[in-house]
Write a protein that holds these residues in place. Sequence first.
Motif, PDB file in Angstrom:
ATOM      1  N   PHE A 127       1.851 -12.897  14.273  1.00  0.00           N
ATOM      2  CA  PHE A 127       1.918 -12.300  13.159  1.00  0.00           C
ATOM      3  C   PHE A 127       3.292 -11.534  12.804  1.00  0.00           C
ATOM      4  O   PHE A 127       3.742 -10.949  13.876  1.00  0.00           O
ATOM      5  CB  PHE A 127       0.858 -11.319  12.565  1.00  0.00           C
ATOM      6  CG  PHE A 127      -0.454 -11.911  12.721  1.00  0.00           C
ATOM      7  CD1 PHE A 127      -0.653 -13.238  12.410  1.00  0.00           C
ATOM      8  CD2 PHE A 127      -1.787 -11.082  12.608  1.00  0.00           C
ATOM      9  CE1 PHE A 127      -1.887 -13.904  12.285  1.00  0.00           C
ATOM     10  CE2 PHE A 127      -2.916 -11.534  12.500  1.00  0.00           C
ATOM     11  CZ  PHE A 127      -2.961 -12.981  12.502  1.00  0.00           C
ATOM     12  N   GLN A 128       3.933 -11.501  11.603  1.00  0.00           N
ATOM     13  CA  GLN A 128       4.984 -10.658  11.093  1.00  0.00           C
ATOM     14  C   GLN A 128       4.715  -9.946  10.094  1.00  0.00           C
ATOM     15  O   GLN A 128       4.337 -10.574   9.014  1.00  0.00           O
ATOM     16  CB  GLN A 128       6.059 -11.440  11.073  1.00  0.00           C
ATOM     17  CG  GLN A 128       7.518 -10.631  10.773  1.00  0.00           C
ATOM     18  CD  GLN A 128       8.749 -11.435  10.316  1.00  0.00           C
ATOM     19  OE1 GLN A 128       8.808 -12.787  10.939  1.00  0.00           O
ATOM     20  NE2 GLN A 128       9.785 -11.000   9.726  1.00  0.00           N
ATOM     21  N   PHE A 129       4.666  -8.699  10.082  1.00  0.00           N
ATOM     22  CA  PHE A 129       4.188  -7.888   8.875  1.00  0.00           C
ATOM     23  C   PHE A 129       5.562  -7.179   8.198  1.00  0.00           C
ATOM     24  O   PHE A 129       6.692  -6.852   8.573  1.00  0.00           O
ATOM     25  CB  PHE A 129       3.542  -6.672   9.362  1.00  0.00           C
ATOM     26  CG  PHE A 129       1.940  -7.141   9.772  1.00  0.00           C
ATOM     27  CD1 PHE A 129       1.143  -7.218   8.607  1.00  0.00           C
ATOM     28  CD2 PHE A 129       1.652  -7.257  11.130  1.00  0.00           C
ATOM     29  CE1 PHE A 129      -0.231  -7.812   9.178  1.00  0.00           C
ATOM     30  CE2 PHE A 129       0.379  -7.484  11.517  1.00  0.00           C
ATOM     31  CZ  PHE A 129      -0.512  -7.977  10.524  1.00  0.00           C
ATOM     32  N   ILE A 130       5.347  -7.540   6.839  1.00  0.00           N
ATOM     33  CA  ILE A 130       6.254  -6.847   5.950  1.00  0.00           C
ATOM     34  C   ILE A 130       5.672  -5.793   5.106  1.00  0.00           C
ATOM     35  O   ILE A 130       4.567  -6.148   4.579  1.00  0.00           O
ATOM     36  CB  ILE A 130       7.053  -7.702   5.016  1.00  0.00           C
ATOM     37  CG1 ILE A 130       7.700  -8.921   6.110  1.00  0.00           C
ATOM     38  CG2 ILE A 130       8.287  -7.281   4.164  1.00  0.00           C
ATOM     39  CD1 ILE A 130       8.088 -10.185   5.350  1.00  0.00           C
ATOM     40  N   PHE A 131       6.263  -4.586   4.724  1.00  0.00           N
ATOM     41  CA  PHE A 131       5.409  -3.497   4.032  1.00  0.00           C
ATOM     42  C   PHE A 131       6.409  -3.211   2.594  1.00  0.00           C
ATOM     43  O   PHE A 131       7.456  -3.010   2.660  1.00  0.00           O
ATOM     44  CB  PHE A 131       5.432  -2.244   4.729  1.00  0.00           C
ATOM     45  CG  PHE A 131       4.513  -2.674   6.159  1.00  0.00           C
ATOM     46  CD1 PHE A 131       3.123  -2.328   6.060  1.00  0.00           C
ATOM     47  CD2 PHE A 131       4.975  -3.348   7.259  1.00  0.00           C
ATOM     48  CE1 PHE A 131       2.286  -2.620   7.123  1.00  0.00           C
ATOM     49  CE2 PHE A 131       4.229  -3.278   8.486  1.00  0.00           C
ATOM     50  CZ  PHE A 131       2.936  -2.990   8.279  1.00  0.00           C
ATOM     51  N   ALA A 132       5.441  -2.896   1.618  1.00  0.00           N
ATOM     52  CA  ALA A 132       5.955  -2.485   0.413  1.00  0.00           C
ATOM     53  C   ALA A 132       4.747  -1.280  -0.273  1.00  0.00           C
ATOM     54  O   ALA A 132       3.823  -1.328   0.192  1.00  0.00           O
ATOM     55  CB  ALA A 132       5.998  -3.554  -0.518  1.00  0.00           C
TER      56      ALA A 132
ATOM     57  N   ASP B 281       0.928  -1.266   0.058  1.00  0.00           N
ATOM     58  CA  ASP B 281       0.152   0.011  -0.029  1.00  0.00           C
ATOM     59  C   ASP B 281       0.710   1.317  -0.193  1.00  0.00           C
ATOM     60  O   ASP B 281       1.886   1.303   0.735  1.00  0.00           O
ATOM     61  CB  ASP B 281      -0.896  -0.083   1.335  1.00  0.00           C
ATOM     62  CG  ASP B 281      -2.084   0.880   1.175  1.00  0.00           C
ATOM     63  OD1 ASP B 281      -1.993   1.842   0.612  1.00  0.00           O
ATOM     64  OD2 ASP B 281      -3.215   0.498   1.133  1.00  0.00           O
ATOM     65  N   ASP B 282       0.511   2.271  -0.802  1.00  0.00           N
ATOM     66  CA  ASP B 282       1.581   3.471  -0.979  1.00  0.00           C
ATOM     67  C   ASP B 282       0.788   4.528   0.213  1.00  0.00           C
ATOM     68  O   ASP B 282       1.579   5.819   0.299  1.00  0.00           O
ATOM     69  CB  ASP B 282       1.301   4.063  -2.490  1.00  0.00           C
ATOM     70  CG  ASP B 282      -0.067   4.408  -2.649  1.00  0.00           C
ATOM     71  OD1 ASP B 282      -1.142   3.879  -2.132  1.00  0.00           O
ATOM     72  OD2 ASP B 282      -0.060   5.308  -3.707  1.00  0.00           O
TER      73      ASP B 282
END
Length: 394
Positions: free
Chosen positions: A31-36, A9-10
């Motif tokens: 949970f483990q979150f990674i963002f792009a 998500d931008d």
Amino acid sequence: MPAKILVVDDEPDIEPLIRQKFRKKIRCKEFQFIFACNGVDALDKLQADSDIDMVLTDINMPQMDGLALLMKLAADYPAIKTVILSAYGDMNNIRAAMNLGAFDFLTKPIDFQDLEITTYKTLNHVQQIKQALTQENYLKRLEAENLRLSTELDITRRLQQMLLPTETELRQIQGLDIAGYMQPADEVGGDYYDVLQHNGRVKIGIGDITGHGLASGVLMLMVQTAVRTLLVNNETNTVNFFSTLNQTIYHNLQRMRCDKNLSLVLIDYHQGTLTVSGQHEQMIVLRSEGRIERIDTIDLGFPIGLAEAIADFVAEATLKLYPGDGVVLYTDGITEAEDINGVQYGLERLCQVLSNNWHKSACEIKQAVIDQVWQHIGNQKVHDDITLLILKQQ
């Protein structure tokens, strides 16, 4: 190990918002979150981390939007499931996303309770897919291993069959009418029998290797080779013959780290006289009129390959055959063959069918025994190799 979720998500506020809403799940390492920030960045993240389980992505983003990303994921990462998070929840976008393989479609603003439920549902589905893929890979590896083993067993089985005495060889043994039969329980048997002739000497052998399968089949081939080698080398002393044979097999088994051994009886035949040595099942002697004698071989030898030295246990018994007399050798696959009720075929039944048919040829006698044994077994699974050798003085 926490489930890895890639969020694409931008919007600059999406990362702190999700971390805040799922902070308990993150602290519990659930949970483990990674963002792009767009599809291109997401693919870079996926390439760097092969353990990502799930993708949450918006549709409208620069460089590569969510629908284009869906196409790439479907083609390159079929085990990863994607959920769309978009403010544009019209039917065209929903239909397009689902047709491209989206697992679910949630509209913005985000209802984090719905998102949590959908996340669990999606991850559960991903886990099922991974288990299925793992099982599929396992089955493929198992199939390949079974194919390899089957090929090895088939080669060994064919070698065994090639080394069995042929009918032409048996007909060349002067003074004896001989018939043999061997049927392994598996693809490769652990039984051994042979009839060898060299410089006027005839060596007859039968043995039963513990178990069956590849290792037993290889041991059978080693025994056959060692017996023939000693015969060709003109070893006539019974004690030396068995001692050398035993040491050869014993040391090979030690090298193989194999705990198998075998019972083995060897018979030297010359002009109606039999010299018997070695430990195996009782030897059945039939006189021309059908009378039966039994020779217990327990004190004539010792299991081959079980101990390094067996010379002190080797002994001989001599027997004279007259026209019409004969000897029957067998393995316990015959006497211990069970019917559907667990009743064994037994030695008495074997002796009876031999006595009733002894006036026939060796081949006919063999067939009468084998027919009755298989009739006794019926539909019961065969648990042991079946071997029979008929010798009849002409």
